[in-house]
Write an enzyme that holds these catalytic residues in place. Structure first.
Site, PDB file in Angstrom:
ATOM      1  NE  ARG A   1      26.323 -11.641  -0.170  1.00 16.22           N
ATOM      2  CZ  ARG A   1      25.889 -11.627  -1.426  1.00 16.22           C
ATOM      3  NH1 ARG A   1      26.126 -10.600  -2.210  1.00 16.22           N
ATOM      4  NH2 ARG A   1      25.209 -12.652  -1.900  1.00 16.22           N
TER       5      ARG A   1
ATOM      6  CE1 TYR B   1      46.373   1.237  10.676  1.00 12.16           C
ATOM      7  CE2 TYR B   1      45.759   0.073   8.691  1.00 12.16           C
ATOM      8  CZ  TYR B   1      45.897   0.110  10.060  1.00 12.16           C
ATOM      9  OH  TYR B   1      45.564  -0.989  10.802  1.00 12.16           O
TER      10      TYR B   1
ATOM     11  CG  ASP C   1      42.752   7.070   6.499  1.00 11.60           C
ATOM     12  OD1 ASP C   1      41.990   7.480   7.394  1.00 11.60           O
ATOM     13  OD2 ASP C   1      43.436   6.033   6.607  1.00 11.60           O
TER      14      ASP C   1
HETATM   15  C1  LIG Z   1      43.125   1.838  11.963  1.00 10.33           C
HETATM   16  C2  LIG Z   1      43.321   2.627  10.738  1.00 10.33           C
HETATM   17  C3  LIG Z   1      42.991   2.104   9.474  1.00 10.33           C
HETATM   18  C4  LIG Z   1      42.486   0.699   9.302  1.00 10.33           C
HETATM   19  O1  LIG Z   1      41.235   0.523   9.900  1.00 10.33           O
HETATM   20  P1  LIG Z   1      40.735  -0.872  10.541  1.00 10.33           P
HETATM   21  O2  LIG Z   1      39.411  -0.498  11.067  1.00 10.33           O
HETATM   22  O3  LIG Z   1      41.748  -1.269  11.560  1.00 10.33           O
HETATM   23  O4  LIG Z   1      40.675  -1.852   9.419  1.00 10.33           O
HETATM   24  C5  LIG Z   1      43.161   2.927   8.380  1.00 10.33           C
HETATM   25  N1  LIG Z   1      43.638   4.181   8.487  1.00 10.33           N
HETATM   26  C6  LIG Z   1      43.954   4.709   9.684  1.00 10.33           C
HETATM   27  C7  LIG Z   1      44.473   6.101   9.747  1.00 10.33           C
HETATM   28  C8  LIG Z   1      43.817   3.951  10.843  1.00 10.33           C
HETATM   29  O5  LIG Z   1      44.157   4.485  12.025  1.00 10.33           O
END
Ligand SMILES: *Cc1c(COP(=O)(O)O)cnc(C)c1O
Length: 387
Positions: free
Chosen positions: A50, A102, A175
């Site tokens: 894990r 997002y 992000d």
């Molecule tokens: C797709 C996305 C997410 C979420 O990621 P997943 O892999 O779909 O869980 C978060 N932030 C951005 C900018 C994204 O494009």
């Protein structure tokens, strides 16, 4: 093999390590448990699947190098990675998040995270005065940025936001899914944590769900994040990790091609009679172009949105949906960052409360021939205009 080499070299060879079997790429370790030494220790550093897997650790080292971070952690999805950062805070903590971000993460912050006790304020983080006004000294523990931000591609000045956050005693998390480590390295600009949906550009082939965090410093926050991943079992699987690592080897080539094509498309679409606006940070007309030019190196990304012209109320919306319906080469699908180009009517996905205008189409530019991409979109726009 590490920092003396440039990032594209490190990525192409996945740090260049040759496995114990002499393989030029690492094998996929699938064991869920590991032998304990006779003296009761675990000298290998691996005890149970894990938290522990050698290929996952290797892939994390590659990503940490590309982001110039101290350490990385892989998760089963981008959302698993992002939500872990907020879960590492405590009920009552205040966080500031962007109004343009997002969609699914914003819904989670509004719903479950707020019910759990986080105090969340949403502001336009590209407006530094608004960001500064939203910070509560002593109470704000985290500022979350997304840049360029879905689906309007607004750009936030990471270095300036980091200074504001740190002055208040908050951490800054970014992000960086759309920017990728190819274009921006937020940790070198003052961010504490970088998050990626590795489902997107890092993997790049639309066949793995994965997420990642990279930290500037191995601090108490990072220790809590590691605990969350281990307790909750959010680790990526070994087969998915192998696919992700394979994708990351071509990250630089793919992203550079997507950037070049996106820039050409943005310019050509700006002159298209059926396009009312192109939202792309590479265009001088984009409100955040100067910040993007400073913060993004070698390109402005493969993501953009267009607003489709139309007459009367709902005209643009009708024509946008018809344009998405009329493409033959572009794929009508959500997600982004793959080698194939995708088109999506974003307001339909996000529903009420979305910052996406109803006439907006989001484009994820892949690596196909840019002339083919333009011709297909242009015929779909023209066909929609005749409706
Ligand atoms: C797709 C996305 C997410 C979420 O990621 P997943 O892999 O779909 O869980 C978060 N932030 C951005 C900018 C994204 O494009």
């Amino acid at each position: 093999m590490n920092r003396p080499f440039s990032p594209e070299t490190l990525a192409a060879q996945a740090l260049g390590d040759v496995g114990a079997d002499g393989g030029v790429i690492p094998s996929i370790p699938v064991a869920t448990t590991y032998l304990r030494d006779p003296d009761n220790r675990y000298r290998s550093g691996l005890s149970y699947g894990r938290p522990d897997n050698a290929l996952i650790r290797h892939t994390e080292r590659v990503l940490a190098e590309l982001e110039r971070g101290a350490e990385a952690m892989l998760f089963g999805s981008g959302m698993a990675a992002a939500t872990a950062v907020f879960q590492a805070l405590r009920p009552g903590d205040h966080v500031v998040a962007p109004t343009v971000m997002y969609w699914s993460l914003r819904n989670w912050l509004r719903g479950p995270a707020s019910e759990w006790g986080l105090k969340v304020d949403f502001v336009d983080t590209s407006d530094l005065a608004a960001l500064s006004a939203a910070l509560r000294p002593g109470t704000t523990k985290l500022v979350w940025l997304e840049t360029p931000a879905n689906p309007l591609w607004t750009v936030t000045d990471i270095a300036a936001a980091a200074e504001l956050a740190h002055r208040t005693g908050a951490r800054l998390a970014v992000d960086s899914t759309a920017a990728t480590p190819v274009l921006t390295q937020p940790l070198t600009l003052g961010a504490d944590i970088v998050m990626h949906s590795a489902t997107k550009y890092l993997n790049g082939h639309t066949d793995v769900m994965a997420g990642a965090l990279v930290t500037h410093t191995k601090d108490d926050m990072w220790a809590r994040l590691s605990g969350i991943r281990t307790y909750q079992g959010g680790l990526l699987g070994p087969f998915e990790t192998a696919l992700l690592l394979r994708g990351m080897r071509t990250l630089y080539l793919r992203v550079r091609q997507a950037c070049a094509s996106a820039h050409i498309l943005a310019e050509r679409l700006s002159a298209h009679p059926q396009v009312a606006a192109v939202l792309y940070p590479g265009l001088k007309s984009h409100p955040d172009h100067d910040v993007a030019a400073r913060q993004m190196n070698g390109g402005f990304g493969g993501m953009m949105s267009i607003r489709v012209r139309g007459e009367g109320k709902a005209g643009g919306e009708r024509h946008a949906i018809a344009t998405a319906a009329g493409v033959r080469l572009w794929k009508r699908a959500t997600s982004l960052g793959g080698v194939e180009s995708l088109i999506e009517h974003r307001a339909s996905v996000e529903g009420p409360g979305t910052p996406a205008p109803a006439d907006l189409l989001r484009l994820s530019v892949g690596i196909e021939n840019v002339g083919d991409l333009y011709a297909d979109l242009s015929q779909a726009l023209a066909q929609a205009a005749r409706l």
